[in-house]
Each structure stands twice: as C-alpha cells, then as structure tokens.
Write a protein that holds these residues in place. Structure first.
Motif, PDB file in Angstrom:
ATOM      1  N   UNK A 127       0.824  -1.220   0.000  1.00 47.57           N
ATOM      2  CA  UNK A 127       0.000   0.000   0.000  1.00 47.57           C
ATOM      3  C   UNK A 127       0.852   1.262   0.000  1.00 47.57           C
ATOM      4  N   UNK A 128       2.132   1.199   0.357  1.00 49.16           N
ATOM      5  CA  UNK A 128       2.958   2.411   0.250  1.00 49.16           C
ATOM      6  C   UNK A 128       3.125   2.844  -1.200  1.00 49.16           C
ATOM      7  N   UNK A 129       2.896   1.949  -2.149  1.00 45.90           N
ATOM      8  CA  UNK A 129       3.064   2.299  -3.564  1.00 45.90           C
ATOM      9  C   UNK A 129       1.731   2.433  -4.288  1.00 45.90           C
ATOM     10  N   UNK A 130       0.637   2.061  -3.621  1.00 43.46           N
ATOM     11  CA  UNK A 130      -0.645   1.977  -4.333  1.00 43.46           C
ATOM     12  C   UNK A 130      -1.752   2.706  -3.582  1.00 43.46           C
ATOM     13  N   UNK A 131      -1.644   2.803  -2.249  1.00 42.34           N
ATOM     14  CA  UNK A 131      -2.706   3.241  -1.333  1.00 42.34           C
ATOM     15  C   UNK A 131      -3.709   2.103  -1.203  1.00 42.34           C
ATOM     16  N   UNK A 132      -4.660   2.264  -0.273  1.00 40.17           N
ATOM     17  CA  UNK A 132      -5.715   1.252  -0.131  1.00 40.17           C
ATOM     18  C   UNK A 132      -7.018   1.712  -0.775  1.00 40.17           C
ATOM     19  N   UNK A 133      -6.945   2.784  -1.564  1.00 45.06           N
ATOM     20  CA  UNK A 133      -8.173   3.255  -2.218  1.00 45.06           C
ATOM     21  C   UNK A 133      -8.703   2.178  -3.174  1.00 45.06           C
ATOM     22  N   UNK A 134      -9.993   1.966  -3.092  1.00 41.37           N
ATOM     23  CA  UNK A 134     -10.620   0.931  -3.912  1.00 41.37           C
ATOM     24  C   UNK A 134     -10.887  -0.339  -3.146  1.00 41.37           C
ATOM     25  N   UNK A 135     -10.358  -0.424  -1.922  1.00 40.36           N
ATOM     26  CA  UNK A 135     -10.497  -1.679  -1.171  1.00 40.36           C
ATOM     27  C   UNK A 135     -11.813  -1.763  -0.400  1.00 40.36           C
ATOM     28  N   UNK A 136     -12.586  -0.679  -0.367  1.00 39.78           N
ATOM     29  CA  UNK A 136     -13.765  -0.689   0.502  1.00 39.78           C
ATOM     30  C   UNK A 136     -14.816  -1.686   0.063  1.00 39.78           C
ATOM     31  N   UNK A 137     -14.940  -1.893  -1.232  1.00 43.95           N
ATOM     32  CA  UNK A 137     -15.958  -2.827  -1.704  1.00 43.95           C
ATOM     33  C   UNK A 137     -15.406  -4.249  -1.869  1.00 43.95           C
ATOM     34  N   UNK A 138     -14.230  -4.350  -2.449  1.00 36.67           N
ATOM     35  CA  UNK A 138     -13.763  -5.673  -2.873  1.00 36.67           C
ATOM     36  C   UNK A 138     -12.436  -6.060  -2.245  1.00 36.67           C
ATOM     37  N   UNK A 139     -12.009  -5.362  -1.197  1.00 36.24           N
ATOM     38  CA  UNK A 139     -10.720  -5.678  -0.601  1.00 36.24           C
ATOM     39  C   UNK A 139      -9.601  -5.276  -1.539  1.00 36.24           C
ATOM     40  N   UNK A 140      -8.409  -5.855  -1.352  1.00 33.17           N
ATOM     41  CA  UNK A 140      -7.249  -5.459  -2.154  1.00 33.17           C
ATOM     42  C   UNK A 140      -7.494  -5.554  -3.656  1.00 33.17           C
ATOM     43  N   UNK A 141      -8.356  -6.496  -4.060  1.00 29.98           N
ATOM     44  CA  UNK A 141      -8.656  -6.676  -5.483  1.00 29.98           C
ATOM     45  C   UNK A 141      -9.167  -5.397  -6.117  1.00 29.98           C
ATOM     46  N   UNK A 142      -9.842  -4.570  -5.315  1.00 26.93           N
ATOM     47  CA  UNK A 142     -10.387  -3.325  -5.849  1.00 26.93           C
ATOM     48  C   UNK A 142      -9.339  -2.248  -6.047  1.00 26.93           C
ATOM     49  N   UNK A 143      -8.130  -2.448  -5.505  1.00 23.84           N
ATOM     50  CA  UNK A 143      -7.116  -1.378  -5.512  1.00 23.84           C
ATOM     51  C   UNK A 143      -6.401  -1.236  -6.837  1.00 23.84           C
ATOM     52  N   UNK A 144      -6.384  -2.274  -7.641  1.00 25.34           N
ATOM     53  CA  UNK A 144      -5.673  -2.194  -8.925  1.00 25.34           C
ATOM     54  C   UNK A 144      -6.050  -3.374  -9.810  1.00 25.34           C
ATOM     55  N   UNK A 145      -6.014  -3.150 -11.109  1.00 25.69           N
ATOM     56  CA  UNK A 145      -6.080  -4.239 -12.082  1.00 25.69           C
ATOM     57  C   UNK A 145      -4.652  -4.505 -12.553  1.00 25.69           C
ATOM     58  N   UNK A 146      -4.425  -5.713 -13.031  1.00 27.76           N
ATOM     59  CA  UNK A 146      -3.080  -6.069 -13.495  1.00 27.76           C
ATOM     60  C   UNK A 146      -3.118  -6.115 -15.012  1.00 27.76           C
ATOM     61  N   UNK A 147      -2.406  -5.178 -15.620  1.00 27.56           N
ATOM     62  CA  UNK A 147      -2.516  -4.972 -17.065  1.00 27.56           C
ATOM     63  C   UNK A 147      -2.117  -6.214 -17.858  1.00 27.56           C
ATOM     64  N   UNK A 148      -2.971  -6.575 -18.785  1.00 32.23           N
ATOM     65  CA  UNK A 148      -2.657  -7.693 -19.675  1.00 32.23           C
ATOM     66  C   UNK A 148      -2.898  -9.057 -19.056  1.00 32.23           C
ATOM     67  N   UNK A 149      -3.360  -9.074 -17.821  1.00 31.79           N
ATOM     68  CA  UNK A 149      -3.596 -10.344 -17.115  1.00 31.79           C
ATOM     69  C   UNK A 149      -4.952 -10.303 -16.419  1.00 31.79           C
ATOM     70  N   UNK A 150      -6.012 -10.378 -17.208  1.00 34.06           N
ATOM     71  CA  UNK A 150      -7.340 -10.223 -16.597  1.00 34.06           C
ATOM     72  C   UNK A 150      -7.689 -11.323 -15.598  1.00 34.06           C
ATOM     73  N   UNK A 151      -6.946 -12.438 -15.635  1.00 30.22           N
ATOM     74  CA  UNK A 151      -7.258 -13.521 -14.695  1.00 30.22           C
ATOM     75  C   UNK A 151      -6.527 -13.340 -13.360  1.00 30.22           C
ATOM     76  N   UNK A 152      -5.560 -12.431 -13.303  1.00 31.29           N
ATOM     77  CA  UNK A 152      -4.829 -12.233 -12.048  1.00 31.29           C
ATOM     78  C   UNK A 152      -5.573 -11.237 -11.156  1.00 31.29           C
TER      79      UNK A 152
END
Lengths: 389, 389
Positions: free
Chosen positions: A299-324
């Motif tokens: 979270x020092x590089x990403x923040x926890x924004x987006x985690x309120x609904x879906x946990x860490x998964x909500x904080x970022x998508x992984x480009x080019x890897x929709x299954x990750x």
C-alpha cells in the motif's frame, strides 16, 4: 509561512533518464507521455467546443510539468487544493491560481502574501465569517481579495446551498459590501457526487443538475443587481461527458483526467487505453502451495483506495492479465492469485514486471516522490510532486 | 543506486521549534515525546526481562530520531522494509541493519554496496533462487553475505513453511553450501496474522504457535548439524503481550509500538494513553442543515486505513470527543457528525483544533513529510522520514 516544500529537483541528472521501463527500480509510478498529452488535448478541445475555459485542478499530480501540459503551456489558470501547492506553483512561475478550500483564518497571512505576489490569487468562501475575516485583513496597496463563492449543489461537502435564504445575501455582501477590498469573481461548485454514479447517464444528470443550480443562482444574482462574472463546476466524470447546459458556464476545473485511473474507467469517464498511470512491480516470490505470487508493491506504492468494496482486489487491475487478482496488500508486499485458483508459475518467473492500473490515481500519486514519464518505452522525464500543506 | 532520498533536513531552523501545538499549521502529524520514550522503554524492559534482544523495525516512523529512541541510542540493530530506509540509516551512522524483504535480483548491486559499507548488512531469503543469486554474486574482500531464512509460520506472505520438506535443505544450503561466501545468521518470522485477532488471548496463541514453529525448526537444524545462531519473530501485538516461550528466541523485531495507534488499542496492544501519534486538524466549516463540521484533514493526512469495516469512521477517533464521528474523508476534507445526530456548533467554532487518533500509524505516518514532536505542549523536535524505495 513555508512549512513543507516538495522534494527539490535533483542537482544531478537522474540515471533513469533514457532507461527502458523494464530497468526501473520497482515499485515505480509511470506515466505514458502520449496518453497524458492526448488526455490534456481532448479535455482542452472539449472545453473549446463548449466555449468554456479549462482551469485544470492540479491536485492529482501536483507537478509543474503536469500543470504545463494541462494548461497548454500558458502557466495561468489552475486550481490548487493546498497552500503548499499554491506556493509551489507560484514559485514555478504560475499565476491566476485558485485555492479551492474554505480560506482558513490561521493561514490568512500566507494567502495574503500570495495575493500580493501574484496578479491573481483567488480564494474560496462559503460563510459570512470568511468574508468578515477578509474585510478585517485587507490587502495593501489597493489590491482586492478575489473571491469565489463556493456553492454546494448536492455534493454535501463545503459550500452554501444556492437555495439557502442566506446565499444571496452572502453573495451580495462579497460583491457589494466593500468593493474596494473584496471582489466577487464567480461561483464555484464541485460535483464530487458523480463518483457515486453507476453510468454516464447518472453522471450527466448530476452534471446537469449542478449546472442548472449554479446558473439559476447566477440569474438570481443578476436580477438582484449583483455582478458575478464567472461560474465553474468540476469533476472528471462530469467534464469527460459534459452536458450542453455546461456551455453556459464560463469555465470548468477537472483534475484527475490527466492521468485517469481504474475508477474512471469503471465510471465510463475514459477508455482503458486513456489511463496514463501505472505502478510497475516485480514478482519477488512464488508460493506454490498457496498458488500465489508475491509482488514488491504494497500500500505504500498503491494506497488502499478501492479496497472498501472488494478488498485489495479493488485497488488495482493487473494490465494484460485479466485472470490475475491482487488478493493481499501490506506495507511493501502484494499477493496475487489467478481468478480460477490455478496459476502457471512458469509464466511469471522471479523478476517478472507487472503493471498495475491503480483504482484512484490521486491517492496512488500521493504515495510517490517521483513519477517516471515515458515515451516509446523509455523514461523521458522525471516529475517531482509537491507534498504537505 | 540511490533513487529517491527522503526530504533533506532544512538548512534553517524551523520556525515551529518551541511553538505551542495550537499554533501549528494543520493538518499536522504530532508525536508526544514522553509517550514515545515510555513506549520505547517498556518494550526494551519487556525484552530484557525475557532475555531477548530488541531489534526494532523502523518502517512505521522511518526516522533517525525514532530509531535512536527505539534502540536506546545504540545506532545498531534495526530492521528496514526498503532499501531507501537501509541507505538512509546507513548514511545516518547506523549499522547491523536487516533488510527484511526477499532480496531482489535487480537490486543486488545496492545490497552488495551496503554489505561492503556496513559491518553487518543482513538480507532475507526464502528460496533456493535467492541463495543461488548470492552465490553467483559474492562479496569482495572475503566478506560473507549475512542471511536470515524467512519462515512462514502461518502468516501466509513471504517465507518458506518450516514443515515444508525443502525448508531444512534450504537452511543447510545457506549454512553449509559455501560458508566462505554465505553465512546463515538466523531464522526470521513475522506473525502479522495477529492483526486479525479479537483479543489478547488469540494474539498470544498465534505468538506461541509462531515461536514454537520457529523453535522446532531450530531443533531440527541442530539435530541435522546446521548452525543457526539467531531466531526472531515480530509484530507489535505479539511483542506487547509476549508469551514465556518467546524467551527461547534470541530477538524480536516489533515496530509500530513506538507510536501505537487506534488499531493497537482495539487489539489490546496498548492503553489509549500509550498512543503517541495524533493528526491535528481544524474546523473549517459549519453545515448546520447537515449537522456536520468540516475539517482540514482528508485522506492525504490520514490515509484510508481502517475504512474497510466502518467507512471513514474507522480511520480515526477524535480525542476527547467520543460522540463525534468522522463520516467523510476526501483528499483534503473531513466531515464530522455527532453520533446522535445533534451537534452543538458553539462548542466547535471555526478554528477549533481537533486531535485525530489514526487507525494505522504506519499508514498515516507515510502521508507526512514532517512529524512535530512535542513535550509539555510545545514542539521540541521535527522529524523528517525517508520515503520511496
């Protein structure tokens, strides 16, 4: 009083200028220059078509370079969220700076200093106490305080409601109370409530309602003989899909659009390819019994924004890897799983660089002392944001 | 390669030294010196009673001053979470630094430089690939890589599980594979799973299970003729209420305890009066129709940590005002309500300073370029943390 400055620019050229992205130390915040330019240009064109001035908010990036792109190089006409930003941009040669925060009594001396130094340093008010404070602390040498009246048109944060019986009186007091000391520049509204929308139709409904509320107040002022030359609303969702009514305003002040992010993609503000920001991270561990990869991004590089609904998964998508999926975020570590539970570790050897698309660019940018700006896969600029207040 | 340094210390004395807290610009991160000292001393005494060395983790505060307090002035024996911290503390005169992150291949040159420069720069491994990398990149001049084997005793992040059939082989390879190049210093486990506990009993159960797992592995190593002098576990909840079994370790490495925070109070790690950190904020708006106060403190000053369960309310408590709740947090604004819906605005005139007790001190500290350390109500020190990676 200057309290915290941003990191000063390095005295020596960065060794990372010219480096391929794959060589950057991770985690690293990267920005694609062409995408930034495209976002800046599209917003400028959109505003030109509507006959609106674009006064970009700089709170997302907080950099001289970002503001130069967003203003088309004019170095005039920005919104800041902190006095640290105001000082930073003033020192960088900017003018016509709007400090979009209810002007605080205990920092009035700093505001006064900026107002004297710049041609136009503009402040925001939403209360009679704020006005009284300005009147009791006039600017020297015949200069006037330049005031925007903040309206709350449904966002429910700062601002006076335009239908509030006291709103017209406050506008009149600003405009006519002591015209030799204070000038009413305009009306300012932020439709941050667009962030709670589910689709572009909802966003446009809020943009329209906010615009109409501001314009009705403009009409009421005119009928009452009160001069109020400007009117502005802002938010990246509303300005990315403006409604025709907005052309009756004089300006808009979106900010996030320069970077965009995962949230804006989900809101429909932008296409995925218009998101300029990534956080590069590397695979630092394989945990086969848990079917998890470990990343050097917490979270020092990403923040926890987006985690309120879906946990860490909500904080970022992984480009080019929709299954990750990002399933864990601690201070310096991220954990990644495959959505189906299986993970082909051979595809992700230690050292593999993964690009994370952050949920909230403003929050992610706030975690980084430097942004690596790239073109054609190589670092071409390093941007250093101001921090603090 | 040095990429990002922390803010350099100011060349001029801060105008805030000696200032009463009420005069600080807000938002401001404050630390009470007596509480910091008490927390440092209690943890040192607790460790002395157990016969354990305390190797404080510096990731919460990232300051030379905090580490000096936590180590009792020795300037030796700390854990860092980033190479930026390692370089910052090495430059500040520290030695015996443990970089508690699976050592990354692409930053090995930086690790090597630190290992040559310091008497003891220690790295962490949890895979044969990590060991192979060290063997392929020996230190010059007869120096050995000092390695801690990271064990995962249930936390589920980095580390090899002690019951994993490959764990003993990896320990043997580190200790005996090339003793002229690599030394096995010890076993390292982080019981971060204590943060999911509901009471001290649960925390102690995890601390005991982690300790026993590490000690059983020590025994297995001894029986296999593998020398492994040290064993350490860490986490502030476990080290705040240590179990007797921990006295068989050689050291512990908690970090958060120097500040403590709302989360640690909720976990039972500390009493409320042992929390040294606050974020000072001022009332900047009254919105009587919503019965809300506006504060000059948003997520840039607090982070969103703690919001996952209860929204913004979980991010901070408001000291001395148990009926007040933080109900909104945007970039630079906070919204406060009374728990019962009523709010006596006369008690909170514009400019009122409110002290927020943050949920997660590590996350809040990461948002501030300077910490104001106070004693008897006045600022006595300014601490400037390192950032970046």
């Amino acid at each position: 009083m200057v309290v915290h400055r941003g990191s000063p620019p390095s005295l020596t050229p960065s060794p990372w200028l010219g480096a391929p992205l794959e060589q950057l130390p991770t985690p690293a915040l990267t920005l694609e220059l062409r995408t930034l330019r495209g976002n800046a240009q599209r917003m400028r064109e959109r505003c030109r078509e509507l006959g609106l001035r674009l006064r970009p908010h700089v709170k997302t990036h907080k950099t001289l370079e970002g503001a130069a792109l967003a203003t088309g190089g004019s170095r005039r006409g920005i919104v800041v969220s902190t006095l640290a930003e105001a000082r930073f941009f003033a020192a960088g040669g900017w003018d016509d700076i709007l400090y979009a925060f209810p002007v605080p009594r205990w920092r009035l001396a700093e505001c006064s200093e900026l107002a004297q130094r710049l041609q136009e340093f503009q402040v925001l008010l939403d209360s009679p106490q704020g006005l009284e404070m300005l009147l009791q602390n006039p600017l020297p040498n015949g200069k006037r305080w330049l005031v925007w009246l903040k309206l709350d048109c449904g966002n429910g944060r700062a601002g006076i409601r335009p239908k509030d019986p006291e709103a017209l009186g406050l506008a009149r007091a600003i405009a006519q109370g002591s015209p030799e000391l204070v000038t009413l520049v305009g009306l300012y509204a932020h439709c941050g409530n667009t962030y709670g929308c589910r689709d572009i139709g909802d966003i446009q409904a809020i943009a329209r309602a906010t615009t109409v509320a501001v314009l009705e107040f403009v009409t009421a002022l005119r009928q009452a003989g009160i001069s109020c030359p400007q009117a502005t609303i802002g938010s990246t969702p509303s300005c990315s899909h403006p409604v025709p009514e907005m052309s009756q305003l004089t300006e808009v002040h979106p900010g996030n659009y320069l970077f965009y992010d995962l949230q804006q993609t989900q809101l429909g503000s932008c296409k995925p390819e218009e998101v300029a920001i990534r956080v590069l991270s590397r695979v630092v561990g394989h945990y086969q019994h848990r079917r998890q990869l470990l990343l050097d991004c917490g979270w020092t590089a990403l923040s926890l924004h987006g985690s309120d609904q879906r946990g860490p998964e909500g904080c970022a998508a992984i480009e080019g890897h929709p299954r990750l999926r990002l399933v864990g975020l601690t201070q310096e570590h991220g954990l990644v799983e495959d959505v189906d539970g299986e993970l082909d570790f051979e595809k992700f050897p230690l050292g593999t660089v993964l690009a994370l698309i952050p949920f909230h660019a403003c929050a992610t940018a706030a975690m980084h002392p430097v942004y690596f700006v790239h073109d054609a896969g190589k670092v071409v600029e390093l941007w250093r944001p101001v921090r603090g207040w």
